[in-house]
Design a protein around this motif. Structure first.
Motif, PDB file in Angstrom:
ATOM      1  N   GLU A 214       2.881   1.745  -3.420  1.00 29.70           N
ATOM      2  CA  GLU A 214       2.063   2.256  -4.511  1.00 29.70           C
ATOM      3  C   GLU A 214       1.923   3.777  -4.404  1.00 29.70           C
ATOM      4  N   LEU A 215       1.700   4.270  -3.195  1.00 35.99           N
ATOM      5  CA  LEU A 215       1.575   5.718  -2.996  1.00 35.99           C
ATOM      6  C   LEU A 215       2.890   6.451  -3.231  1.00 35.99           C
TER       7      LEU A 215
ATOM      8  N   SER B 208      -3.210   1.115  -4.042  1.00 41.17           N
ATOM      9  CA  SER B 208      -2.895   1.408  -2.645  1.00 41.17           C
ATOM     10  C   SER B 208      -4.146   1.281  -1.772  1.00 41.17           C
TER      11      SER B 208
ATOM     12  N   ALA C 203       0.829  -1.207   0.000  1.00 36.42           N
ATOM     13  CA  ALA C 203       0.000   0.000   0.000  1.00 36.42           C
ATOM     14  C   ALA C 203       0.865   1.259   0.000  1.00 36.42           C
TER      15      ALA C 203
ATOM     16  N   TRP D 292      -4.861  -2.388  -1.157  1.00 37.66           N
ATOM     17  CA  TRP D 292      -3.960  -3.042  -0.205  1.00 37.66           C
ATOM     18  C   TRP D 292      -4.222  -2.574   1.220  1.00 37.66           C
ATOM     19  N   TRP D 293      -4.585  -1.284   1.416  1.00 37.05           N
ATOM     20  CA  TRP D 293      -4.960  -0.829   2.758  1.00 37.05           C
ATOM     21  C   TRP D 293      -6.220  -1.555   3.226  1.00 37.05           C
TER      22      TRP D 293
END
Length: 163
Positions: free
Chosen positions: A12-13, A50, A9, A53-54
């Motif tokens: 990705e950010l 992201s 996560a 995934w979070w």
């Protein structure tokens, strides 16, 4: 597993501003319509990844049956092809304009990367980053449904819950 999900996560950010700095700052690519469209598509897909995934990490932590936000991801799965096509039109329009390659090809590459990210998240797992993923790919010799695709199918009742 929880720390791996959080890492995915965060990465990705982090990739969004990192790519912006490298492409437009360090490499000095011009912010043309094609480059901007490709980068925007790339950024949107990374944000979606992201967010998933979070949500997946929160599901694992709480032991919920599904990650939160699956209706939104179902909507994004349908909306992304429209966004990708619109971005593709912008890139294609500029490709035919006879401008220098730095004005179009980086944007085209980013748009292709965004398309691959959509496939990776919403359809089949293209990314194999650890030994377990690589071993499964080598053992089965085929791509597998992505985690998000399986979660969407489970929520819709088309796939059983994992044991």
């Amino acid at each position: 597993m929880l720390s791996r999900l959080r890492t995915l996560a965060v990465l990705e950010l982090v990739n969004i501003p990192l790519f912006a700095v490298v492409l437009f700052g360090v490499l000095g690519l011009p912010p043309t319509p094609a480059n901007a469209a490709g980068f925007a598509l790339f950024s949107v897909l990374l944000l979606e990844g992201s967010a998933y995934w979070w949500a997946k990490a929160a599901q694992v932590r709480s032991r919920a049956s599904h990650p939160a936000g699956l209706p939104l991801f179902r909507l994004l799965r349908a909306a992304n092809p429209v966004l990708l096509a619109a971005g593709g039109v912008v890139v294609a329009w500029q490709l035919t304009g006879g401008v220098p390659w730095t004005h179009t090809w980086p944007g085209a590459g980013l748009a292709v990367f965004a398309l691959l990210e959509h496939v990776n998240y919403f359809h089949v797992q293209l990314s194999h980053q650890n030994r377990a993923d690589l071993a499964r790919l080598w053992r089965t010799r085929r791509l597998h449904r992505s985690h998000l695709a399986r979660d969407l199918a489970r929520q819709a009742g088309r796939e059983p819950l994992p044991r």
